[in-house]
Enzyme design. Structure first.
Site, short mmCIF file in Angstrom:
data_model
loop_
_atom_site.label_atom_id
_atom_site.label_comp_id
_atom_site.label_asym_id
_atom_site.label_seq_id
_atom_site.Cartn_x
_atom_site.Cartn_y
_atom_site.Cartn_z
N HIS A 144 2.93 2.43 3.71
CA HIS A 144 2.04 2.48 2.59
C HIS A 144 0.47 2.53 2.53
CE1 HIS A 144 0.23 -1.79 3.84
NE2 HIS A 144 1.47 -1.73 4.55
N CYS A 149 4.70 -3.29 8.88
CA CYS A 149 4.97 -2.16 8.13
C CYS A 149 3.93 -1.40 8.71
CB CYS A 149 4.40 -2.52 6.63
SG CYS A 149 5.90 -3.34 5.78
#
Length: 566
Positions: A430, A449
């Site tokens: 992301h 992440c």
């Protein structure tokens, strides 16, 4: 003494056949006895599995000895070091001694013993070439099991039959440039040790500008290939040394300022044998996954803090990345990017909500409004936004019906786009609003992440075969503050890897710190004092099923898959 049933089965069939079970197993008859497990085979399951594969080799050979190929086999085992393997894992010294002893003896038991040891060593060698020295799940129980398929017994048999034992390493090594690059650099670093040219730098010694200190620095940089020695025989210029030092720094993930700071001196003072071990460890990791890297794929090298797209030998896109902290490490996995979400909501994990955000909410009731966070009951299209003023935040942690999500926008922790791939850890790639963090050299800053430096470029690459998604439309969707999901027509394989040593397109080696301690764990599994380790993934076979070999049972995703929550 009788021979295994398998020999009788192999001899049965049309026409007349000689039944070798009617004569003793001895070198005189040319038959090798494999009925009993020899004393040199350890009792652990892996060693026993390797012995089963050894029996398969003999069954395929009609139990004929391999001794006629002993010279080539012994030389191949001695050359195992060039592949980052350890010849003494295969008992090379003892095999040489037993071979020499046979020159003056015709004792059948000794010949049987030598033959079985040699075949067992070849089986272990081939197994390590295929699957590595250790099982990846012994390093981390959540790492994907190796996917490579090797019929070890058949490979050994065929190599002996066709006199191609010397070609086994070329046949079985990963066919990726990073592996061949590490192999070449392994030789370079061993040559550095053999040449005795490497010296440590004393802190502050080069700053003192002594001729000896400058000479040590230049010699080290020549040894690593960062500095070219002038053909004139003169000392390298100060400018050349500074440029070489910048090259050294860049290869070690250090700010390339051409100065000998603490980090640079520390990197240069890592003992060369430790670098050799680091190269061997990463060659093993490439054996685990090398054959599973698709011609076109995306990879994130976790300790390298780098994302790169590979397409038929080219790297059309690469960027810096931020990965998980040591407490929340980014997992090693294989998957494929299935879809993008522009202007995403961030569904805040319960652990972050309760441990990090709840104290801030209790302290400041305006925190949620300021950070553009809303309270929600339910999920997806049925999600119901709840007035935070009606919640007793002192007791809210006891109510699992509520969760927090951050609305799309500039403050969203996921930035303006996220890239989703199935995995059991609920991690993804992301964007991030904290672009300044990419300037840090060590970027273990996330909860697992991977934050990417150039999200718009990555989105454009992934959508290149969907022409309706122009750069302008991508930019508009990223700033729409309205969540938009876009499925990919062509999913892109993604690999999250843990390589602390690798080579670039020019063959230059790069080293990085062992941020999660996996190198150290792997070093302990293969280090001195543990004896000759059996190979990983020893076959679980039935000796009566000739040539079944090894087919690892692995999904690459721990047997579990599913799209992460949106």
């Amino acid at each position: 003494m009788y021979l295994p049933t398998i020999l009788v089965l192999l001899s049965a069939g049309c026409g007349r056949s000689h039944n070798p079970a009617s004569q003793p197993a001895s070198s005189t008859s040319g038959i090798i006895d494999v009925e009993n497990v020899p004393d040199f085979v350890s009792s652990d399951a892996q060693s026993q599995g390797l012995w089963d594969s050894t029996k398969q080799v003999y069954a395929l050979r009609q139990f004929q000895p391999v001794a006629p190929s002993a010279d080539a086999a012994l030389q191949t085992l001695e050359n195992a070091a060039s592949e980052g393997l350890h010849p003494e894992d295969f008992g090379v010294t003892e095999l040489r001694m037993k071979r020499d002893a046979l020159q003056a003896s015709a004792d059948s038991e000794q010949r049987n013993d030598f033959d079985r040891r040699l075949t067992y060593a070849l089986v272990r060698y081939v197994s390590q070439l295929c699957f590595g020295r250790v099982n990846p799940r012994d390093v981390n129980t959540e790492w994907p099991a190796g996917e490579k398929q090797c019929d070890v017994s058949r490979i050994v048999h065929d190599a002996l039959q066709m006199n191609t034992v010397e070609n086994l390493s070329d046949q079985l090594s990963p066919k990726i440039p990073e592996y061949s690059g590490l192999k070449a650099q392994l030789k370079r670093y061993r040559d550095i040790v053999d040449g005795g040219v490497w010296q440590s730098l004393e802190p502050g010694a080069v700053k003192a500008a002594t001729a000896d200190a400058r000479s040590v620095l230049a010699a080290n940089l020549v040894a690593t290939g960062d500095l070219q020695q002038p053909n004139t025989g003169e000392s390298p210029s100060a400018k050349a040394v500074i440029e070489a030092l910048r090259s050294f720094q860049e290869r070690h993930g250090i700010e390339p300022d051409g100065r000998l700071g603490k980090q640079t001196i520390a990197a240069m003072n890592v003992p060369v044998p430790q670098r050799i071990e680091q190269i061997e460890i990463n060659m093993d990791r490439m054996r685990w996954i090398g054959d599973s890297l698709e011609p076109r794929h995306l990879r994130v090298n976790i300790p390298g803090f780098q994302l790169s797209v590979h397409d038929a030998g080219r790297v059309p896109l690469q960027m810096r990345a931020i990965v998980g902290s040591k407490e929340d490490p980014t997992p090693v996995l294989k998957s494929a990017i299935a879809y993008l979400v522009f202007s995403p909501y961030w569904n805040i994990p319960l652990s972050i909500a309760t441990e990090e955000l709840l104290p801030k909410i209790r302290k400041n009731p305006q925190y949620l409004r300021r950070e553009n966070i809303e309270v929600v009951r339910g999920s997806g299209e049925k999600a119901q936004v709840i007035d935070p003023g009606k919640i007793d935040w002192e007791k809210s942690s006891d109510n699992p019906d509520y969760y927090l999500r951050q609305k799309p926008g500039a403050k969203n922790a996921l930035g303006l786009v996220k890239f989703i791939f199935p995995n059991p850890y609920n991690v993804y790639l992301h964007d991030t609003p904290s672009d300044n963090l990419f300037g840090r050299l060590t970027r273990t800053l996330s909860h697992g992440c991977v934050r990417v430096e150039k999200p718009a470029d990555l989105a454009a690459y992934l959508l290149q075969d969907q022409p309706e998604w122009t750069p302008e439309r991508i930019e508009e969707a990223m700033h729409a503050e309205k969540e938009t999901k876009v499925s990919l027509k062509t999913q892109l394989p993604v690999h999250l890897l843990y390589w602390t040593a690798w080579t670039d397109a020019e063959g230059h080696i790069h080293f990085r710190d062992d941020v999660y301690g996996y190198d150290e764990k792997q070093r302990q599994l293969t280090g001195a004092g543990r004896g000759a380790l059996p190979a990983a993934h020893a076959p679980d076979i039935d000796v009566n099923e000739i040539g079944t070999g090894i087919v690892p049972n692995s999904t690459g995703l721990h047997g579990k898959s599913g799209l992460p929550q949106q």
